[in-house]
Design a protein around this motif. Structure first.
Motif, PDB file in Angstrom:
ATOM      1  N   ASP A 100      31.045  77.398  21.232  1.00  0.00           N
ATOM      2  CA  ASP A 100      31.279  78.842  21.224  1.00  0.00           C
ATOM      3  C   ASP A 100      31.457  79.330  19.780  1.00  0.00           C
ATOM      4  O   ASP A 100      30.855  80.316  19.359  1.00  0.00           O
ATOM      5  N   GLY A 101      32.288  78.619  19.004  1.00  0.00           N
ATOM      6  CA  GLY A 101      32.539  79.014  17.625  1.00  0.00           C
ATOM      7  C   GLY A 101      31.317  78.881  16.739  1.00  0.00           C
ATOM      8  O   GLY A 101      31.046  79.736  15.881  1.00  0.00           O
ATOM      9  N   ILE A 102      30.541  77.798  16.923  1.00  0.00           N
ATOM     10  CA  ILE A 102      29.344  77.577  16.104  1.00  0.00           C
ATOM     11  C   ILE A 102      28.307  78.666  16.386  1.00  0.00           C
ATOM     12  O   ILE A 102      27.724  79.247  15.461  1.00  0.00           O
ATOM     13  N   THR A 103      28.070  78.953  17.670  1.00  0.00           N
ATOM     14  CA  THR A 103      27.080  79.979  18.009  1.00  0.00           C
ATOM     15  C   THR A 103      27.552  81.357  17.554  1.00  0.00           C
ATOM     16  O   THR A 103      26.748  82.175  17.092  1.00  0.00           O
ATOM     17  N   GLN A 108      37.170  91.452  30.468  1.00  0.00           N
ATOM     18  CA  GLN A 108      38.021  90.634  29.603  1.00  0.00           C
ATOM     19  C   GLN A 108      37.453  89.259  29.297  1.00  0.00           C
ATOM     20  O   GLN A 108      37.947  88.584  28.394  1.00  0.00           O
ATOM     21  N   ASP A 109      36.449  88.825  30.036  1.00  0.00           N
ATOM     22  CA  ASP A 109      36.060  87.415  30.013  1.00  0.00           C
ATOM     23  C   ASP A 109      34.890  87.079  29.102  1.00  0.00           C
ATOM     24  O   ASP A 109      34.183  86.092  29.320  1.00  0.00           O
ATOM     25  N   LEU A 110      34.654  87.896  28.072  1.00  0.00           N
ATOM     26  CA  LEU A 110      33.644  87.525  27.089  1.00  0.00           C
ATOM     27  C   LEU A 110      34.072  86.250  26.368  1.00  0.00           C
ATOM     28  O   LEU A 110      35.255  86.026  26.116  1.00  0.00           O
ATOM     29  N   ALA A 111      33.104  85.419  26.015  1.00  0.00           N
ATOM     30  CA  ALA A 111      33.379  84.284  25.132  1.00  0.00           C
ATOM     31  C   ALA A 111      33.529  84.807  23.704  1.00  0.00           C
ATOM     32  O   ALA A 111      33.277  85.985  23.429  1.00  0.00           O
ATOM     33  N   GLY A 112      33.921  83.919  22.788  1.00  0.00           N
ATOM     34  CA  GLY A 112      33.985  84.322  21.383  1.00  0.00           C
ATOM     35  C   GLY A 112      32.640  84.830  20.898  1.00  0.00           C
ATOM     36  O   GLY A 112      32.551  85.834  20.177  1.00  0.00           O
ATOM     37  N   VAL A 113      31.574  84.159  21.313  1.00  0.00           N
ATOM     38  CA  VAL A 113      30.229  84.588  20.901  1.00  0.00           C
ATOM     39  C   VAL A 113      29.860  85.913  21.562  1.00  0.00           C
ATOM     40  O   VAL A 113      29.110  86.715  20.985  1.00  0.00           O
ATOM     41  N   GLY A 114      30.409  86.182  22.752  1.00  0.00           N
ATOM     42  CA  GLY A 114      30.156  87.472  23.407  1.00  0.00           C
ATOM     43  C   GLY A 114      30.795  88.612  22.646  1.00  0.00           C
ATOM     44  O   GLY A 114      30.199  89.686  22.485  1.00  0.00           O
ATOM     45  N   VAL A 115      32.016  88.399  22.144  1.00  0.00           N
ATOM     46  CA  VAL A 115      32.674  89.427  21.324  1.00  0.00           C
ATOM     47  C   VAL A 115      31.896  89.633  20.030  1.00  0.00           C
ATOM     48  O   VAL A 115      31.669  90.773  19.600  1.00  0.00           O
ATOM     49  N   ALA A 116      31.455  88.538  19.410  1.00  0.00           N
ATOM     50  CA  ALA A 116      30.653  88.647  18.184  1.00  0.00           C
ATOM     51  C   ALA A 116      29.371  89.439  18.448  1.00  0.00           C
ATOM     52  O   ALA A 116      28.955  90.277  17.628  1.00  0.00           O
ATOM     53  N   GLU A 146      20.097  84.492  22.848  1.00  0.00           N
ATOM     54  CA  GLU A 146      19.965  83.047  23.002  1.00  0.00           C
ATOM     55  C   GLU A 146      21.269  82.351  22.606  1.00  0.00           C
ATOM     56  O   GLU A 146      21.801  81.498  23.327  1.00  0.00           O
ATOM     57  N   LEU A 147      21.831  82.751  21.461  1.00  0.00           N
ATOM     58  CA  LEU A 147      23.099  82.188  20.997  1.00  0.00           C
ATOM     59  C   LEU A 147      24.247  82.578  21.923  1.00  0.00           C
ATOM     60  O   LEU A 147      25.125  81.752  22.232  1.00  0.00           O
ATOM     61  N   ALA A 148      24.259  83.841  22.372  1.00  0.00           N
ATOM     62  CA  ALA A 148      25.329  84.308  23.259  1.00  0.00           C
ATOM     63  C   ALA A 148      25.332  83.527  24.567  1.00  0.00           C
ATOM     64  O   ALA A 148      26.399  83.177  25.102  1.00  0.00           O
ATOM     65  N   ALA A 149      24.158  83.227  25.097  1.00  0.00           N
ATOM     66  CA  ALA A 149      24.070  82.478  26.351  1.00  0.00           C
ATOM     67  C   ALA A 149      24.638  81.070  26.184  1.00  0.00           C
ATOM     68  O   ALA A 149      25.416  80.598  27.017  1.00  0.00           O
ATOM     69  N   ILE A 150      24.276  80.404  25.094  1.00  0.00           N
ATOM     70  CA  ILE A 150      24.723  79.022  24.886  1.00  0.00           C
ATOM     71  C   ILE A 150      26.239  78.960  24.726  1.00  0.00           C
ATOM     72  O   ILE A 150      26.921  78.147  25.365  1.00  0.00           O
ATOM     73  N   GLY A 151      26.805  79.819  23.889  1.00  0.00           N
ATOM     74  CA  GLY A 151      28.246  79.808  23.666  1.00  0.00           C
ATOM     75  C   GLY A 151      29.041  80.177  24.902  1.00  0.00           C
ATOM     76  O   GLY A 151      30.099  79.597  25.168  1.00  0.00           O
ATOM     77  N   THR A 152      28.534  81.124  25.684  1.00  0.00           N
ATOM     78  CA  THR A 152      29.239  81.571  26.894  1.00  0.00           C
ATOM     79  C   THR A 152      29.292  80.469  27.940  1.00  0.00           C
ATOM     80  O   THR A 152      30.340  80.198  28.535  1.00  0.00           O
ATOM     81  N   VAL A 153      28.152  79.805  28.170  1.00  0.00           N
ATOM     82  CA  VAL A 153      28.118  78.718  29.152  1.00  0.00           C
ATOM     83  C   VAL A 153      28.952  77.536  28.662  1.00  0.00           C
ATOM     84  O   VAL A 153      29.723  76.949  29.424  1.00  0.00           O
ATOM     85  N   ALA A 154      28.822  77.203  27.371  1.00  0.00           N
ATOM     86  CA  ALA A 154      29.536  76.045  26.831  1.00  0.00           C
ATOM     87  C   ALA A 154      31.042  76.220  26.903  1.00  0.00           C
ATOM     88  O   ALA A 154      31.776  75.246  27.107  1.00  0.00           O
ATOM     89  N   ASP A 155      31.533  77.456  26.777  1.00  0.00           N
ATOM     90  CA  ASP A 155      32.978  77.701  26.805  1.00  0.00           C
ATOM     91  C   ASP A 155      33.498  77.898  28.227  1.00  0.00           C
ATOM     92  O   ASP A 155      34.653  78.289  28.422  1.00  0.00           O
TER      93      ASP A 155
END
Length: 559
Positions: A86-89, A189-197, A219-228
């Motif tokens: 999540d942080g990397i993406t 409320q449930d965005l991942a860190g990459v979703g907020v970015a 593409e990045l948002a999808a990966i970080g959201t699923v991974a978190d």
């Protein structure tokens, strides 16, 4: 899920859905809270209508103003991320977005082993000395009250973008964008860190009147959201569904190399591919060395550079798998050496910090209890925690905050550090909290089944229709069926240890192929039946042939 209590959802079909969808599909949607035609159409479309207005994010206006000023005056901006996927993406997304708008943006991802999670004063001071005047955090920072105060002392402005739970006191930052703030009016409320970015970058482009080139960002948002492991409902459903389209159509060079390394096929990737193949590889470097390698792969501009980095990550991932197996086995020995407490507390001074969370997760999955795995080193103790439904591990840790140096996380996953001398007090206090709260929780996992079905009902084009409910993941699992009084016509075991079993099942004249992974010994005790089976429908793609079959999740003697 052997040993789980089965809970079958209501068989009622909402009147508004009746006649518009197959009965099984309507039951499944109703069980997931989708009971009107409008709600069904919106959920199945999963399109931009699920995307919320960025203007509702707390502090978005002051954040935009400060970033625009930095761009116009040529300031150096550091994007400070986390070392998980999540942080990397999120770091890659924010850096790409800022650079696209003309900013001089650099990444900073802390070293898991030498720095630890979150904003660190030493790192912020170093960035200031290197000419950075503005730090934008992603996937971290909302609890960094002291660190942001220190950053202001040596001339740094800080903008926080995060999705973790804030403390009562917020950091004195220029802006704190977190949909979980108590004063937030953001609808989801449930965005991942990459979703907020992603939302911040969307706001910056909109504020400058520029169209957002969504492909790589989604593409990045999808990966970080699923991974978190964020719920794939609401806005996350849109981000992941659209992101998977772009990931399948034209992945970036780095992600294409991961896809190739994992022997996946572009065009057939789903959320499960991210969870089990893509994310672990991106995570591997940060678990054992430095996560910047995963970031560099995401940002790789050429296939040659991407391939070199992907090969290194593949090697690190194999090492991560070996270490995980080793330390899970050691942790299990500790757990099984005494009574099974409501909270599992395990210590292993040799367990690498990047493996602690994986070990805790495996313990929680197997024993269905919250788990804390601790490592001591140089007078400090570091811990990763995983929990079960009904026990908010972060709230429990918050009650121990006076003993801790750093902590943070979600309801189901968290981490903390403290002085080793305080570890006995911490262990006693958090065990007491857990014992009190878990006393009211049934420590038997619940297997939530969408609907009962007869074998003749699950054929035809039902599988294709059900796939419209995807992408599947947290809070939107693949549909689970139960069929009762099923007979096993024949069977054979598979696998190196013969731990899997392949079968032909029959009910009322309908015959289906089925497979039960890691359940051969238990299944053979009940053959030839009759048995009740809980299963997903899945497409087996062995040797280029596609066969629809039942993936057996659990079973019991016929009721």
């Amino acid at each position: 899920m052997r040993g789980a209590r089965w809970q079958v959802a209501s068989a009622e079909v909402p009147p508004e859905l009746a006649g518009h969808y197959p009965v099984l599909m309507a039951r499944i949607m109703a069980g997931r809270g989708i009971k009107t035609l409008e709600a069904a159409e919106l959920f199945l479309a999963g399109d931009a209508r699920l995307s919320n207005d960025w203007r509702l994010l707390p502090d978005i206006r002051p954040a935009m103003a400060r970033i625009y000023r930095a761009i116009l005056s040529g300031e150096r901006i550091a994007v400070y991320g986390d070392f998980d996927t999540d942080g990397i993406t999120a770091t890659a997304l924010m850096v790409t977005g800022l650079r696209s708008l003309g900013a001089e943006a650099i990444p900073y991802i802390p070293h898991r082993l030498t720095e630890g999670y979150g904003l660190k004063t030493d790192a912020l001071k170093k960035l200031a000395e290197e000419g950075v005047s503005l730090v934008v955090s992603v996937d971290c920072g909302i609890t960094a009250v002291t660190e942001v105060k220190e950053a202001k002392r040596f001339g740094l402005d800080v903008i926080i973008t995060d999705h973790h739970l804030p403390l009562e006191t917020l950091p004195p930052a220029v802006a704190m964008i977190d949909p979980r703030r108590v004063d937030s009016v953001y609808p989801f409320q449930d965005l991942a860190g990459v979703g907020v970015a992603f939302k911040v970058v969307e706001a910056l482009f909109a504020g400058m009147g520029r169209p957002l080139p969504k492909e790589h960002f989604l593409e990045l948002a999808a990966i970080g959201t699923v991974a978190d492991i964020m719920p794939l409902t609401g806005e996350n459903r849109y981000l992941v569904k659209e992101g998977l389209k772009h990931l399948n159509d034209h992945p970036s060079p780095g992600l294409l190399e991961i896809i190739n390394m994992a022997r996946l096929r572009a065009g057939q990737l789903d959320a499960e591919s991210i969870s089990w193949q893509v994310a672990p590889r991106l995570n591997a470097a940060g678990r054992l060395e430095h996560a910047i390698m995963g970031y560099d792969l995401l940002m790789a501009a050429t296939p040659d550079k991407a391939k070199d980095l992907a090969l290194i990550l593949e090697d690190r991932n194999l090492e991560r798998q070996r270490l995980t197996a080793k330390f899970v086995a050691r942790a299990r020995e500790q757990v099984l050496s005494g009574p099974l407490d409501p909270l599992l507390l395990v210590e292993d001074a040799e367990c690498p910090p990047g493996i602690l969370g994986l070990v805790a997760g495996r313990l929680s999955d197997e024993f269905y209890r919250p788990s804390i795995v601790i490592r001591r080193e140089d007078g400090m103790a570091t811990a990763s925690c995983r929990s079960i439904p009904g026990f908010n591990i972060t709230q429990a840790i918050d009650q121990c905050g006076h003993l801790l140096c750093h902590y943070g996380g979600h309801a189901q996953a968290a981490g903390f550090s403290l002085k080793t001398e305080d570890l006995p007090k911490l262990s006693s206090l958090i065990s007491e909290i857990a014992a009190k709260e878990i006393a009211s929780i049934d420590l038997q996992p619940v297997l939530t089944i969408d609907t009962e079905a007869r074998f003749h009902e699950i054929g035809g084009n039902l599988f294709q229709i059900l796939n419209r409910l995807g992408p599947f993941g947290e809070a939107n699992r693949p549909p689970l069926f139960v069929s009762r009084c099923v007979t096993v016509l024949d069977h054979r075991t598979m696998g190196n240890a013969q731990e899997h079993i392949k079968m032909r099942l029959t009910q009322g004249g309908s015959v289906w192929e089925a497979v039960a992974f890691r359940q051969a010994e238990e299944m053979k005790k009940l053959l030839p039946g009759p048995i009740d089976v809980v299963y997903n429908l899945e497409l087996d793609k062995f040797n280029g042939r596609e066969t629809l079959r039942l993936n057996i999740v659990d079973f019991a003697a016929a009721s």
